[in-house]
Design a protein around this motif. Structure first.
Motif, short mmCIF file in Angstrom:
data_model
loop_
_atom_site.label_atom_id
_atom_site.label_comp_id
_atom_site.label_asym_id
_atom_site.label_seq_id
_atom_site.Cartn_x
_atom_site.Cartn_y
_atom_site.Cartn_z
N GLU A 140 47.88 82.05 78.04
CA GLU A 140 48.07 80.95 77.10
C GLU A 140 46.77 80.17 76.93
O GLU A 140 45.91 80.17 77.81
CB GLU A 140 49.18 80.01 77.60
CG GLU A 140 48.91 79.46 78.99
CD GLU A 140 50.12 78.79 79.62
OE1 GLU A 140 51.22 78.89 79.06
OE2 GLU A 140 49.94 78.14 80.67
N THR B 289 51.21 80.00 74.03
CA THR B 289 51.24 81.29 74.70
C THR B 289 50.87 82.44 73.77
O THR B 289 50.99 82.33 72.54
CB THR B 289 52.64 81.58 75.27
OG1 THR B 289 53.55 81.73 74.16
CG2 THR B 289 53.11 80.45 76.17
N ALA C 290 52.55 85.06 73.43
CA ALA C 290 53.78 85.45 72.74
C ALA C 290 53.98 84.63 71.47
O ALA C 290 54.36 85.18 70.42
CB ALA C 290 54.98 85.28 73.67
N GLN C 291 53.70 83.33 71.54
CA GLN C 291 53.82 82.48 70.35
C GLN C 291 52.83 82.90 69.28
O GLN C 291 53.14 82.90 68.09
CB GLN C 291 53.54 81.02 70.72
CG GLN C 291 54.65 80.29 71.43
CD GLN C 291 54.19 78.89 71.80
OE1 GLN C 291 53.57 78.70 72.83
NE2 GLN C 291 54.45 77.93 70.94
N LYS D 101 51.45 85.83 68.87
CA LYS D 101 51.86 87.11 68.30
C LYS D 101 53.02 86.94 67.31
O LYS D 101 53.15 87.72 66.37
CB LYS D 101 52.28 88.08 69.41
CG LYS D 101 51.11 88.68 70.14
CD LYS D 101 51.58 89.77 71.10
CE LYS D 101 50.39 90.59 71.60
NZ LYS D 101 50.82 91.59 72.62
N ALA D 102 53.84 85.94 67.55
CA ALA D 102 55.03 85.73 66.72
C ALA D 102 54.70 84.98 65.43
O ALA D 102 55.55 84.89 64.54
CB ALA D 102 56.09 84.97 67.51
N ALA D 103 53.49 84.46 65.31
CA ALA D 103 53.12 83.67 64.13
C ALA D 103 52.44 84.57 63.10
O ALA D 103 51.32 85.04 63.33
CB ALA D 103 52.18 82.53 64.54
N PRO D 104 53.08 84.81 61.97
CA PRO D 104 52.49 85.69 60.94
C PRO D 104 51.09 85.26 60.52
O PRO D 104 50.24 86.12 60.27
CB PRO D 104 53.49 85.59 59.78
CG PRO D 104 54.78 85.20 60.41
CD PRO D 104 54.40 84.31 61.57
N ALA E 293 48.19 86.76 62.61
CA ALA E 293 48.19 88.21 62.85
C ALA E 293 46.78 88.78 63.02
O ALA E 293 46.58 89.77 63.71
CB ALA E 293 48.91 88.93 61.72
#
Length: 140
Positions: free
Chosen positions: A59, A97, A99-100, A102-105, A108
């Motif tokens: 993170e 993090t 993960a966050q 990666k989850a945000a378009p 990318a």
DNA sequence: GCCAACGTTGGC
DNA sequence: GCCAACGTTGGC
């Protein structure tokens, strides 16, 4: 001003250790990768960077500022390897993090994902603003 | 512990 | 200059 990403394994050099160095800052030494070194050579005084904990935490935990231009790495007798000094500016109110991210378009294309092994990498102004917002942290 | 990505080394 | 072998990083 430009924006950067600095990655560190917290069991080697952590955000807390960076904060403890205060205004004096610390060499970002030990970089033995040409691309990372070239990025440091491009840095200007006052440039900002994210401080990312790799392996443990995964993170973004804080913001640092370049406080010395690229100079020979004091930890090795080899003219190839330079590094800058950085000092802590402020911690993230809420760590962001991997993960966050990666989850945000909109993130990318961020260097943290696209070149996951590069330990010193550029960040765009848009990415900077977005990640700071996600961390509820002053981007200035 | 595994594996993907990728940088480096060294033989040819 | 190419490429196989190998080492390292870092996420999972």
């Amino acid at each position: 001003m430009r924006y950067w990403l600095f990655k560190s394994e917290p069991n080697k050099w952590s955000w807390d250790q960076q904060v403890a160095r205060g205004e004096a800052g610390e060499e970002w030494d030990g970089i033995r990768n040409y691309q990372a070194r070239n990025n440091m050579r491009e840095m200007a005084l006052g440039d900002r960077g994210f401080f990312y904990h790799s392996n443990i935490g995964k993170e973004i935990v804080g913001i640092v500022e370049v406080c010395a231009l690229s100079h020979p790495d004091s930890t090795i007798e080899d003219a190839r390897w330079d590094c800058v000094d950085v000092k802590a500016v402020r911690p993230f109110a809420v760590p962001v993090t991997l993960a966050q991210i990666k989850a945000a378009p909109a993130l990318a294309e961020i260097s943290l994902i696209r070149q996951s092994r590069l330990s010193v990498a550029p960040i765009t102004e848009e990415e900077w603003g977005l990640v700071c917002a996600m961390g509820e942290t002053d981007p200035s």
